[in-house]
Design an enzyme around this catalytic site. Structure first.
Site, PDB file in Angstrom:
ATOM      1  N   ASP A  64       0.830  -1.196   0.000  1.00 54.94           N
ATOM      2  CA  ASP A  64       0.000   0.000   0.000  1.00 54.94           C
ATOM      3  C   ASP A  64       0.868   1.250   0.000  1.00 54.94           C
ATOM      4  OD1 ASP A  64      -0.951   0.022   3.545  1.00 54.94           O
ATOM      5  OD2 ASP A  64       0.937   0.484   2.554  1.00 54.94           O
ATOM      6  N   ASP A  72       1.518   3.363   2.220  1.00 53.34           N
ATOM      7  CA  ASP A  72       2.148   3.738   3.488  1.00 53.34           C
ATOM      8  C   ASP A  72       3.401   2.924   3.797  1.00 53.34           C
ATOM      9  OD1 ASP A  72      -1.139   4.141   4.799  1.00 53.34           O
ATOM     10  OD2 ASP A  72       0.215   5.690   4.052  1.00 53.34           O
TER      11      ASP A  72
END
Length: 208
Positions: free
Chosen positions: A40, A42
């Site tokens: 993802d 992050d």
């Protein structure tokens, strides 16, 4: 090959170290127990090789502008020292082509027009004695997206700051610009490169 690109742009973290930062995870965790591993925005499961990632993202954006929007091919030429221009927290003022680094109260700490760094005297001339950015009060504590500015707060569009700065340089060289209208093309390049169907097509051609 896709797996080669992934190895170039990311290096695995120790999953134990990742797990140690989350109390929500089970005490013992193994990637071998997972059917699917997802990445993802992050950096949850990987640490990106920023220099390689930046070059890949910049080249993708620039290639779209050159091939689909008719921008000067000079955008495709980037020297290693250019990357010093990119750091998180830059704000692009779409009205005047300036990139700003703001203090927490909206004070302009540093500024450039395109890639040209503005002197203290030029900053004072542009933003006044208090060096306040005019749209700061409209932010209301968050840098929401706007047609007047764009805030670069993540690595996935940060190379776009350099790209936009270089677009401003080229526009200034070619004509006396009173209004910059390139942002819609930059948005199109982002949407083109990050659309889900593009990743699906790559995977279908090069399954892992």
């Amino acid at each position: 090959h896709v797996d080669a690109v992934l190895r170039q742009t990311a290096e695995w973290r120790d999953p134990v170290a990742v797990c140690s930062h989350s109390t929500a995870m089970a005490e013992h965790f193994s990637l071998a127990d997972c059917d699917v591993i997802g990445f993802d925005l992050d950096h949850t499961l990987c640490r990106y090789n920023v220099s390689c990632t930046f070059a890949l993202i910049y080249d993708s954006f620039a290639q779209f502008l050159v091939e689909h929007k008719g921008y000067d091919r000079e955008l495709m030429s980037v020297t290693p020292d250019c990357w010093d221009f990119c750091f998180k927290g830059l704000l692009l003022d779409l009205e005047d082509g300036n990139l700003l680094k703001l203090g927490e109260d909206g004070t302009v700490l540093r500024a450039s027009h395109g890639t040209r760094i503005l002197t203290v005297e030029e900053i004072l001339e542009t933003y006044g004695k208090k060096r306040k950015w005019k749209h700061f009060k409209t932010i209301n504590g968050t840098f929401a997206r706007s047609g007047k500015y764009h805030f670069y707060d993540n690595y996935f569009d940060l190379p776009g700051a350099l790209l936009c700065a270089r677009v401003v340089d080229l526009l200034d060289q070619n004509r006396n610009v009173k209004k910059y209208e390139f942002w819609k093309d930059v948005i199109a390049s982002i949407e083109y490169n990050y659309k889900a169907s593009a990743f699906k097509a790559v995977y279908n051609n090069h399954p892992l």
